[in-house]
Design an enzyme around this catalytic site. Structure first.
Site, PDB file in Angstrom:
ATOM      1  N   LYS A 119      50.213   7.675 137.250  1.00 14.36           N
ATOM      2  CA  LYS A 119      50.068   6.247 137.535  1.00 14.36           C
ATOM      3  C   LYS A 119      51.101   5.722 138.531  1.00 14.36           C
ATOM      4  CE  LYS A 119      46.998   6.934 134.520  1.00 14.36           C
ATOM      5  NZ  LYS A 119      45.779   7.533 135.058  1.00 14.36           N
ATOM      6  N   LYS A 161      55.806   1.113 130.922  1.00 18.91           N
ATOM      7  CA  LYS A 161      54.608   1.947 130.735  1.00 18.91           C
ATOM      8  C   LYS A 161      54.926   3.397 131.026  1.00 18.91           C
ATOM      9  CE  LYS A 161      51.042  -1.264 132.292  1.00 18.91           C
ATOM     10  NZ  LYS A 161      50.017  -1.478 133.334  1.00 18.91           N
ATOM     11  N   GLY A 167      45.473   4.339 127.850  1.00 19.12           N
ATOM     12  CA  GLY A 167      45.211   4.012 126.451  1.00 19.12           C
ATOM     13  C   GLY A 167      46.323   3.248 125.765  1.00 19.12           C
ATOM     14  N   GLY A 168      47.241   2.703 126.547  1.00 26.01           N
ATOM     15  CA  GLY A 168      48.265   1.855 125.948  1.00 26.01           C
ATOM     16  C   GLY A 168      49.409   2.615 125.295  1.00 26.01           C
ATOM     17  N   HIS A 211      40.144  -7.324 132.459  1.00 24.62           N
ATOM     18  CA  HIS A 211      39.937  -6.006 133.054  1.00 24.62           C
ATOM     19  C   HIS A 211      38.656  -6.091 133.885  1.00 24.62           C
ATOM     20  CE1 HIS A 211      39.435  -1.410 132.620  1.00 24.62           C
ATOM     21  NE2 HIS A 211      38.393  -1.841 133.292  1.00 24.62           N
ATOM     22  N   HIS A 238      42.231  -0.602 123.174  1.00 25.37           N
ATOM     23  CA  HIS A 238      41.996   0.054 124.460  1.00 25.37           C
ATOM     24  C   HIS A 238      40.662   0.791 124.533  1.00 25.37           C
ATOM     25  CE1 HIS A 238      45.982  -1.198 125.510  1.00 25.37           C
ATOM     26  NE2 HIS A 238      46.448  -0.627 124.427  1.00 25.37           N
ATOM     27  N   GLU A 278      40.109   0.216 138.799  1.00 20.42           N
ATOM     28  CA  GLU A 278      40.385  -0.772 137.748  1.00 20.42           C
ATOM     29  C   GLU A 278      41.429  -1.755 138.227  1.00 20.42           C
ATOM     30  OE1 GLU A 278      40.224   2.106 133.837  1.00 20.42           O
ATOM     31  OE2 GLU A 278      41.826   0.631 134.001  1.00 20.42           O
ATOM     32  N   ARG A 300      35.568   9.519 138.121  1.00 15.93           N
ATOM     33  CA  ARG A 300      34.399  10.075 137.434  1.00 15.93           C
ATOM     34  C   ARG A 300      33.326   8.991 137.335  1.00 15.93           C
ATOM     35  NH1 ARG A 300      37.944   8.320 133.249  1.00 15.93           N
ATOM     36  NH2 ARG A 300      36.923   6.591 132.188  1.00 15.93           N
TER      37      ARG A 300
HETATM   38  C1  MV4 Z   1      49.217  -4.368 131.564  1.00 13.80           C
HETATM   39  C2  MV4 Z   1      49.088  -5.522 130.763  1.00 13.80           C
HETATM   40  C3  MV4 Z   1      49.858  -6.606 131.074  1.00 13.80           C
HETATM   41  N1  MV4 Z   1      50.717  -6.555 132.114  1.00 13.80           N
HETATM   42  N2  MV4 Z   1      50.081  -4.367 132.590  1.00 13.80           N
HETATM   43  C4  MV4 Z   1      46.616  -1.441 128.847  1.00 13.80           C
HETATM   44  C5  MV4 Z   1      46.123  -0.057 129.141  1.00 13.80           C
HETATM   45  C6  MV4 Z   1      46.563   0.221 130.530  1.00 13.80           C
HETATM   46  N3  MV4 Z   1      45.632   1.043 131.248  1.00 13.80           N
HETATM   47  C7  MV4 Z   1      46.858  -1.079 131.145  1.00 13.80           C
HETATM   48  N4  MV4 Z   1      47.032  -2.008 130.085  1.00 13.80           N
HETATM   49  C8  MV4 Z   1      47.654  -3.205 130.285  1.00 13.80           C
HETATM   50  N5  MV4 Z   1      48.531  -3.266 131.326  1.00 13.80           N
HETATM   51  C9  MV4 Z   1      50.818  -5.432 132.835  1.00 13.80           C
HETATM   52  N6  MV4 Z   1      51.682  -5.398 133.846  1.00 13.80           N
HETATM   53  C10 MV4 Z   1      48.161  -5.496 129.712  1.00 13.80           C
HETATM   54  C11 MV4 Z   1      47.440  -4.343 129.478  1.00 13.80           C
HETATM   55  C12 MV4 Z   1      46.471  -4.378 128.414  1.00 13.80           C
HETATM   56  C13 MV4 Z   1      45.114  -4.231 128.703  1.00 13.80           C
HETATM   57  C14 MV4 Z   1      44.630  -3.989 129.980  1.00 13.80           C
HETATM   58  C15 MV4 Z   1      43.300  -3.826 130.226  1.00 13.80           C
HETATM   59  C16 MV4 Z   1      42.404  -3.891 129.171  1.00 13.80           C
HETATM   60  C17 MV4 Z   1      42.843  -4.121 127.897  1.00 13.80           C
HETATM   61  C18 MV4 Z   1      44.189  -4.282 127.632  1.00 13.80           C
HETATM   62  C19 MV4 Z   1      44.624  -4.517 126.328  1.00 13.80           C
HETATM   63  C20 MV4 Z   1      45.962  -4.675 126.087  1.00 13.80           C
HETATM   64  C21 MV4 Z   1      46.885  -4.599 127.122  1.00 13.80           C
END
Ligand code: MV4
Length: 672
Positions: A119, A161, A167-168, A211, A238, A278, A300
């Site tokens: 990432k 992160k 997947g969080g 998202h 997630h 995304e 994919r």
């Molecule tokens: C974030 C965020 C808030 N701020 N990044 C969760 C999984 C990962 N792929 C990215 N995610 C997030 N990144 C910043 N800078 C909040 C999330 C997030 C989230 C993002 C997309 C869809 C669902 C989510 C659920 C919780 C947190």
């Protein structure tokens, strides 16, 4: 000139394997399925022209065995491999091995997958390409002092992160500089154990994220187009629950900015095939062209691709096959239509009322909405009636996909589709999906990733059993309804009442107790049920698709289906099952209760905490069963002495004995 493949191997299972096979068949391409021991009779195997066993049920022994899959392709003369999603679909080592074997990987190059795999590197690359990236630190330095000072520059709150993340996992929100060191330590430990890589990045925390992702497609001739966006904000832990296209509330200006950034991102890595960019969107003030940022790229075809197919009328798997065979993209950007609104809901075997505990079981009855009616409903599934939801794989039963002229029409179509879906034999999340569709915030298009959790209690209340459902089950179990429909003169005889003492017995298992009922015929379509405390008179009419039951306070239209050991009553998208006991087996069953614990689902005995001969207390954990990727503690229902216990590491079947007690507690399971 390019030549289309004559045969492909589909390296996946379930609905996506079936989906890929369907398009291959449409295009006249031969198909090879692969399957594990658990999937020998699966739908994808039945659909394919031929099938190859690639190993035992666990995915590490079968669907992740790159060597077995490539050998299967070579043996069957397949020229290309479609990976579906999950499993080996984003594994660059697999792509290298496929190419080395002289086969075509239906997807992007290994280099493209690698470029997006980590990432932090992906974000640096995107930043250089001019794609907006969340303000943050995506560099190599990992010292606490460096990261803490970057966090101050970014401004709190920040999000730590895992760079290998997804997947969080390994994600920590930090509100205050004093908490930074502590949060960093814990994020690192989690990342290390989840990914074997404890490196992190630090970002500005986006408070109310949405998202939104853009479907892109590239070919091997330098062309890239987008197929508009999908909103996937409705997630739980997630996991996406509902996806739709277009994104609610998006303007032409925001769409142009997002799709433009996505195409730029794909060009930056010479992308070929289907991909998704995304974006995380700050939705605090609606959608703005400067409030979205690149999150990651999925290299994919995605689970939710059908919503894009519904609004564009295109077949994305067909595009994948054409691009992999060397053809140019079938359409230019200007030729790609956007019509109406599409929504997808993921139907799972799980129990929302029990923290979404994965359910297993046999799909004794399975009926999806009439899929072709007017093209407004589409069901993507990999199972048939009689199939079992196994603990080895993802418990998704189907994706319901609907299309409407606008979002309101699509919402209505989805509500109808959920209502028309009939599943008996396992618990499903259909009532939860229906509650989401009716949720006023969702209906208004006010979606964000926190919506489900905020209203979780309300969205997951157990569905109340409908008035009359039990009575209908009892009538059906008595056999009298069927006889009436078949025109048996004995029961349809008008005025039949001289022998009302002759009651047909029906015995139900209710909350651990055995309850006896008697059903008598009062006349044409008229019956009486006598229970332990009450007696009720009812009328049941046979309608084309259901029974119509009326009585005092009851007006129910429902279907009934017999399932092993019971009757399922289906109405309004929910199934209520009633366990019917054979009165002749009751005495025998009663003698066996209380001294034995059986496996509630098939699984692996992960750890055994007591041994034969041990004296245990009520509530004490006896063993841990791993099933459906989760651990379930099995505890003692009463004090007692262990006579026998399953051995650690053993695989157990549903209902097989886990623990036997020496001193059986007296349990009277025959009382009402
Ligand atoms: C974030 C965020 C808030 N701020 N990044 C969760 C999984 C990962 N792929 C990215 N995610 C997030 N990144 C910043 N800078 C909040 C999330 C997030 C989230 C993002 C997309 C869809 C669902 C989510 C659920 C919780 C947190």
């Amino acid at each position: 000139m390019t030549k289309m493949f004559s045969r492909i191997l589909v390296a996946n299972r379930g609905e996506i394997a079936c989906r890929v096979i369907r398009t291959a068949q449409k295009m006249g391409i031969g198909t090879v399925a692969v399957y594990s021991d658990a999937d020998a009779h699966a739908l994808h195997v039945a659909m394919a022209d031929e099938a190859v066993n690639i190993g035992p049920a666990p995915v590490t022994d079968s669907y992740l065995r790159a060597d077995h899959i490539i050998a299967a392709a070579l043996k069957t003369g397949a020229e290309a491999i479609h990976p579906g999603y999950g499993f080996l679909s984003e594994n660059p080592g697999f792509v290298d091995a496929v190419v080395k074997a002289g086969l075509v990987f239906i997807g992007p190059s290994a280099d493209s997958i690698r470029a997006m795999g980590l990432k932090d590197a992906a974000k640096r690359l995107m930043e250089k390409a001019g794609v907006p990236v969340v303000p943050g630190y995506h560099g190599e330095a990992q010292e606490l002092v460096v990261l803490a000072s970057k966090a101050r520059e970014i401004g709190y709150p920040v999000l730590i992160k895992a760079r290998a993340g997804g997947g969080g996992k390994g994600m920590r929100k930090v509100d205050d500089p004093h908490e930074f060191a502590e949060a960093l330590g814990s994020a690192r430990r989690e990342a290390k154990s989840a990914f074997g890589d404890d490196r992190v990045l630090v970002e500005k925390y986006i408070a109310k994220p949405r998202h939104i992702e853009v479907q892109v497609f590239g070919d091997n001739h330098g062309n890239v187009v987008h197929l508009y966006e999908r909103d996937c904000s409705l997630q739980r832990r997630h996991q996406k629950v509902i996806e739709e296209a277009p994104a609610p509330g998006i303007t032409a200006e925001v769409r142009a900015a997002m799709t433009g950034a996505a195409v730029k991102a794909a060009h930056a890595i010479n992308y070929s095939g289907a991909g998704t960019i995304e974006f995380i969107v700050d939705a605090t003030e609606g959608l703005k062209p400067d409030r979205f940022w690149f999150m990651e790229m999925n290299t994919r075809l995605q689970v939710e691709h059908p919503v894009t197919e519904m609004i564009t009328g295109l077949d994305l798997v067909e595009w994948q096959l054409r691009v992999a065979a060397g053809e140019k993209l079938p359409l230019t950007q200007k030729q790609i239509p956007l019509n109406g609104h599409a929504i997808e809901a993921r139907l799972y075997a799980e129990d929302p009322a029990k923290s979404f505990l994965p359910a297993i079981g046999t799909l004794h009855h399975l009926a999806f909405p009439a899929s072709v009616r007017d093209g407004s409903v589409r069901t993507e599934t990999g199972v048939r009636a009689g199939d079992t939801i196994s603990p080895y794989y993802d418990p998704m039963i189907a994706k319901l996909v609907v299309h409407g002229a606008d979002r309101t029409a699509a919402l209505t179509a989805m509500e109808n589709a959920l209502t028309e879906t009939e599943i008996a034999g396992t618990t499903t999340n259909a009532p939860f999906l229906a509650a989401l569709i009716r949720h006023e915030g969702f209906a208004a298009g006010d979606v964000d990733t926190g919506l489900i959790d905020r209203d979780l209690v309300r969205l997951t209340v157990p569905v109340a059993v409908e008035a009359g459902a039990k009575e209908l089950a009892i009538l059906y179990a008595s056999g009298l309804l069927k006889r009436a429909v078949l025109g048996d003169p004995w029961t349809t005889l008008r005025g039949y009442s001289h022998n009302s003492t002759l009651a047909y017995p029906v015995v139900l298992e209710e909350a651990g107790h055995t309850v006896r009922y008697g059903v008598s015929v009062l006349g044409d379509e008229r019956y009486a049920i006598t229970g332990p405390e009450t007696s009720i008179e009812l009328r049941v009419r046979h309608e084309p698709a259901c029974w119509h039951l009326t009585a005092k306070g009851i007006n129910l239209r429902a279907k009934t289906v017999a399932i092993p050991n019971g009757i399922a009553v289906l109405s309004k998208g929910a199934a209520t099952t009633f366990a019917v006991a054979d009165p002749f087996l009751l005495a025998e069953a009663a003698g066996n209760a209380g001294d034995r614990l059986t496996a509630p689902m098939p699984g692996l005995v992960k750890s055994v905490r007591v041994a034969a001969g041990d004296v245990v207390k009520k509530g004490q954990i006896l063993l841990v069963l791993e099933a459906m990727k989760m651990e379930h503690s099995i505890s003692a229902p009463h004090d007692g002495k262990i006579a026998e216990i399953a051995s650690e590491g053993s695989q157990v079947k549903e209902k097989s004995s886990l623990v036997r007690f020496e001193e059986a507690a007296a349990v009277d399971s025959t009382k009402n």
